[in-house]
Design a protein around this motif. Structure first.
Motif, mmCIF file in Angstrom:
data_model
loop_
_atom_site.group_PDB
_atom_site.id
_atom_site.type_symbol
_atom_site.label_atom_id
_atom_site.label_comp_id
_atom_site.label_asym_id
_atom_site.label_seq_id
_atom_site.Cartn_x
_atom_site.Cartn_y
_atom_site.Cartn_z
ATOM 1 N N ALA A 146 0.829 -1.217 0.000
ATOM 2 C CA ALA A 146 0.000 0.000 0.000
ATOM 3 C C ALA A 146 0.857 1.257 0.000
ATOM 4 C CB ALA A 146 -0.959 -0.011 1.190
ATOM 5 N N ARG A 147 1.966 1.220 0.739
ATOM 6 C CA ARG A 147 2.939 2.319 0.656
ATOM 7 C C ARG A 147 4.329 1.670 0.627
ATOM 8 N NH1 ARG A 147 2.231 7.404 4.410
ATOM 9 N NH2 ARG A 147 3.302 8.413 2.671
ATOM 10 N N PRO A 148 5.202 2.153 -0.253
ATOM 11 C CA PRO A 148 6.445 1.405 -0.473
ATOM 12 C C PRO A 148 7.645 1.785 0.396
ATOM 13 C CG PRO A 148 6.216 3.099 -2.153
ATOM 14 C CD PRO A 148 4.990 3.181 -1.269
ATOM 15 N N HIS A 189 10.436 17.854 12.043
ATOM 16 C CA HIS A 189 9.836 17.834 10.710
ATOM 17 C C HIS A 189 8.801 16.721 10.664
ATOM 18 C CE1 HIS A 189 10.006 18.861 6.432
ATOM 19 N NE2 HIS A 189 10.010 17.568 6.140
ATOM 20 N N CYS A 190 7.708 16.960 9.976
ATOM 21 C CA CYS A 190 6.623 15.986 9.820
ATOM 22 C C CYS A 190 5.989 15.672 11.172
ATOM 23 C CB CYS A 190 7.106 14.716 9.119
ATOM 24 S SG CYS A 190 5.762 13.688 8.464
ATOM 25 N N ASN A 191 5.299 14.547 11.269
ATOM 26 C CA ASN A 191 4.703 14.157 12.550
ATOM 27 C C ASN A 191 5.218 12.783 12.947
ATOM 28 O OD1 ASN A 191 2.313 12.302 13.793
ATOM 29 N ND2 ASN A 191 2.434 14.286 14.792
ATOM 30 N N THR A 192 5.741 12.715 14.149
ATOM 31 C CA THR A 192 6.343 11.478 14.649
ATOM 32 C C THR A 192 5.800 11.165 16.038
ATOM 33 O OG1 THR A 192 8.139 12.743 15.638
ATOM 34 C CG2 THR A 192 8.496 11.947 13.402
ATOM 35 N N GLY A 193 4.588 11.604 16.306
ATOM 36 C CA GLY A 193 4.047 11.468 17.653
ATOM 37 C C GLY A 193 3.104 10.294 17.808
ATOM 38 N N LEU A 216 0.144 10.041 16.959
ATOM 39 C CA LEU A 216 -0.648 9.787 15.755
ATOM 40 C C LEU A 216 0.071 8.840 14.797
ATOM 41 C CD1 LEU A 216 -1.912 13.421 15.064
ATOM 42 C CD2 LEU A 216 -3.316 11.456 15.763
ATOM 43 N N ALA A 217 1.395 8.837 14.858
ATOM 44 C CA ALA A 217 2.185 8.080 13.888
ATOM 45 C C ALA A 217 2.614 6.713 14.400
ATOM 46 C CB ALA A 217 3.432 8.894 13.508
ATOM 47 N N THR A 218 2.226 6.401 15.632
ATOM 48 C CA THR A 218 2.734 5.171 16.266
ATOM 49 C C THR A 218 1.652 4.531 17.135
ATOM 50 O OG1 THR A 218 3.454 6.372 18.247
ATOM 51 C CG2 THR A 218 5.062 6.202 16.458
ATOM 52 N N PHE A 233 1.258 18.914 5.138
ATOM 53 C CA PHE A 233 1.181 19.673 6.397
ATOM 54 C C PHE A 233 1.111 18.805 7.659
ATOM 55 C CE2 PHE A 233 -0.491 22.332 2.986
ATOM 56 C CZ PHE A 233 0.207 23.512 3.163
ATOM 57 N N GLN A 234 1.827 17.703 7.651
ATOM 58 C CA GLN A 234 1.786 16.873 8.871
ATOM 59 C C GLN A 234 2.361 17.628 10.075
ATOM 60 O OE1 GLN A 234 2.753 15.830 5.865
ATOM 61 N NE2 GLN A 234 2.427 13.640 5.574
ATOM 62 N N GLY A 235 3.330 18.524 9.826
ATOM 63 C CA GLY A 235 3.910 19.284 10.936
ATOM 64 C C GLY A 235 2.908 20.281 11.503
ATOM 65 N N VAL A 240 14.148 14.103 14.037
ATOM 66 C CA VAL A 240 13.118 13.643 13.103
ATOM 67 C C VAL A 240 12.929 12.132 13.275
ATOM 68 C CG1 VAL A 240 13.738 15.430 11.398
ATOM 69 C CG2 VAL A 240 14.771 13.148 11.242
ATOM 70 N N GLY A 241 11.909 11.604 12.619
ATOM 71 C CA GLY A 241 11.674 10.161 12.622
ATOM 72 C C GLY A 241 12.267 9.527 11.375
ATOM 73 N N ALA A 242 11.832 8.320 11.081
ATOM 74 C CA ALA A 242 12.352 7.617 9.904
ATOM 75 C C ALA A 242 11.324 6.637 9.378
ATOM 76 C CB ALA A 242 13.627 6.863 10.267
ATOM 77 N N ALA A 280 15.600 7.157 5.179
ATOM 78 C CA ALA A 280 14.480 7.762 4.440
ATOM 79 C C ALA A 280 13.495 8.337 5.447
ATOM 80 C CB ALA A 280 13.791 6.715 3.580
ATOM 81 N N ASN A 281 13.076 9.543 5.206
ATOM 82 C CA ASN A 281 12.024 10.163 6.024
ATOM 83 C C ASN A 281 11.291 11.165 5.136
ATOM 84 O OD1 ASN A 281 10.671 10.443 8.592
ATOM 85 N ND2 ASN A 281 11.584 12.471 8.726
ATOM 86 N N LYS A 282 10.302 11.792 5.696
ATOM 87 C CA LYS A 282 9.445 12.726 4.962
ATOM 88 C C LYS A 282 10.250 13.713 4.120
ATOM 89 C CE LYS A 282 5.948 12.788 4.661
ATOM 90 N NZ LYS A 282 5.306 12.179 3.457
ATOM 91 N N ALA A 314 7.386 11.659 -1.839
ATOM 92 C CA ALA A 314 6.895 11.772 -0.455
ATOM 93 C C ALA A 314 8.023 11.680 0.564
ATOM 94 C CB ALA A 314 5.858 10.687 -0.189
ATOM 95 N N PHE A 315 9.168 11.150 0.151
ATOM 96 C CA PHE A 315 10.276 10.942 1.085
ATOM 97 C C PHE A 315 11.586 11.310 0.408
ATOM 98 C CE2 PHE A 315 6.857 8.015 2.122
ATOM 99 C CZ PHE A 315 6.667 8.293 3.465
ATOM 100 N N ASP A 316 12.607 11.542 1.234
ATOM 101 C CA ASP A 316 13.965 11.669 0.701
ATOM 102 C C ASP A 316 14.898 10.890 1.617
ATOM 103 O OD1 ASP A 316 14.386 13.371 2.912
ATOM 104 O OD2 ASP A 316 14.083 15.191 1.720
HETATM 105 O O1 MRU Z 1 3.760 10.296 4.715
HETATM 106 P P1 MRU Z 1 3.744 10.112 6.200
HETATM 107 O O2 MRU Z 1 2.977 11.165 6.916
HETATM 108 O O3 MRU Z 1 3.342 8.711 6.586
HETATM 109 O O4 MRU Z 1 5.269 10.281 6.636
HETATM 110 C C1 MRU Z 1 5.615 10.069 7.972
HETATM 111 C C2 MRU Z 1 7.043 10.334 8.250
HETATM 112 O O5 MRU Z 1 7.824 10.617 7.389
HETATM 113 C C3 MRU Z 1 7.483 10.127 9.666
HETATM 114 O O6 MRU Z 1 8.543 10.974 9.979
HETATM 115 C C4 MRU Z 1 7.955 8.675 9.842
HETATM 116 O O7 MRU Z 1 7.016 7.779 9.339
HETATM 117 C C5 MRU Z 1 8.224 8.352 11.253
HETATM 118 S S1 MRU Z 1 6.737 8.319 12.226
HETATM 119 C C6 MRU Z 1 7.162 7.861 13.786
#
Ligand code: MRU
Length: 356
Positions: free
Chosen positions: A94-96, A162-166, A168-170, A201-203, A240-242, A252-254, A319-321
């Motif tokens: 679904a996401r690579p 940068h982005c969201n690593t809180g 919501l993301a875990t 605008f995840q940040g 940042v996250g990864a 790789a991250n956002k 979406a990432f670099d």
């Molecule tokens: O495209 P997203 O919003 O899924 O990207 C998220 C990120 O890049 C986060 O930094 C990464 O997944 C780490 S989340 C703990």
């Protein structure tokens, strides 16, 4: 202290996956109720659920829904397993970029290999649910450990992320954001600068939302202001996250993370990555081997649904670099910090710390 929850399983193996629709934040809080795999795949692709660990957890629960589909359709045990394999591949693809997704799906599938071949789909579902729940709960503990290790090394002063690593993301407090919130809960005082993180605008939408709820001072800046801010000398560290870290530490991250790391290096500001060991992909060495998701032109040309460019313009929307290891001061994991970021230190720490 309010910690948002981004996903939860409702019921037993015949239950459903509830996802907080992150595309609507911070304006609306709405949950979506996923009862089949296609709904989960759509939610992952459209970033209703997002962040590397969270999509891994969603993928695990998605397989429970695949087993429920097989049970509903009355599939034989053999056909049910074939169905699960096919759905697993759909979920994993679904996401690579974030390796956590495939990691979690494969970990769930692996528990089936020890079970009798003639088990009905409902029993496979019960086993899958137990494993998905374990991954979910484990992630909460990993986030807490990352927070503790990171808070111990985070320099005093204001932080740029940068982005969201809180949360919501875990499945817990987050990765990079857990470092920040743990330091704050320990009594440290600082301001968080959050890159708005174009194009989605995840940040601005998500990180600022989480920090405001926690009462942590946050200032949102356009991504392009980061260099100017770093030049002022106000920022003590970037964190940042990864989504995927290779055996050599390339990360790789956002999109925009690499630019931030270059700017941090140019201004002598330490740049940290925080991620659980499930974000490491030791099968590849160079960041050049990480698949980078390309997303739709509409995200760039129509940010937040408003036309930002004339008809006829095209968009470039990775979406990432990838940030090379040499720009990263340390990678904070649940086992401690990897510093310096070298193949040897990564192998040592993950080899020593990995459970199972
Ligand atoms: O495209 P997203 O919003 O899924 O990207 C998220 C990120 O890049 C986060 O930094 C990464 O997944 C780490 S989340 C703990």
């Amino acid at each position: 202290m309010t910690r948002p929850v981004s996903l939860r399983w409702a019921g037993d193996q015949a239950g459903a996956l509830d996802l907080l629709d992150q595309t609507l934040l911070p304006s609306r809080i709405e949950w979506i109720h996923c009862t089949d795999v296609d709904q989960v795949v759509e939610a992952i692709k459209s970033l209703r659920v997002r962040g590397a660990p969270a999509i891994g957890i969603a993928g695990g629960y998605g397989l429970v829904l695949a087993a429920a589909e097989a049970a509903r359709d009355g599939l034989t045990p053999e056909a049910a397993r074939a169905h699960l394999l096919a759905r697993a591949e759909t979920l994993a693809c679904a996401r690579p970029t974030a390796v956590n997704l495939r990691w979690a799906v494969e970990r769930c599938l692996a528990v089936l290999s020890g079970l009798a071949a003639d088990l009905p789909a409902s029993m496979l579902g019960a086993t899958l649910l137990a494993e998905a729940r374990t991954i979910h709960q484990e992630d909460g503990r990993l986030c807490a450990a990352i927070g503790r290790h990171g808070a111990a090394v985070l320099p005093a002063g204001d932080i740029l992320t940068h982005c969201n690593t809180g949360a919501l993301a875990t499945g817990g407090d987050g990765t990079a954001l857990a470092v920040i919130t743990t330091a704050w809960d320990q009594g440290r005082r600082f301001r968080v600068f959050a890159d708005e993180t174009r194009p989605l605008f995840q940040g601005a939408r998500l990180t600022a939302w989480e920090l405001v709820q926690r009462g942590i001072p946050v200032t949102v800046l356009v991504d392009a202001a980061a260099g100017h801010l770093l030049k002022t000398g106000r920022i003590a560290a970037c964190i940042v996250g990864a989504d995927r870290i290779t055996a050599s530490g390339d990360t790789a991250n956002k999109i925009g993370t690499y630019s931030l790391a270059v700017l941090a290096a140019a201004h002598g500001v330490p740049f940290f990555v925080a991620a659980p060991s499930s974000t490491f992909d030791l099968s590849i060495d160079s960041g050049d081997e990480i698949p980078i998701e390309q997303r739709s032109a509409a995200e760039v040309l129509w940010p937040l649904g408003v036309a930002a460019a004339p008809d006829g313009a095209e968009a470039y929307n990775p979406a990432f670099d990838v940030t090379p290891a040499r720009l990263i001061r340390g990678i904070i994991t649940e086992h401690g910090m990897i510093e310096p970021v070298t193949r040897e230190r990564i192998a040592e720490l993950l080899g020593r710390g990995r459970v199972g």
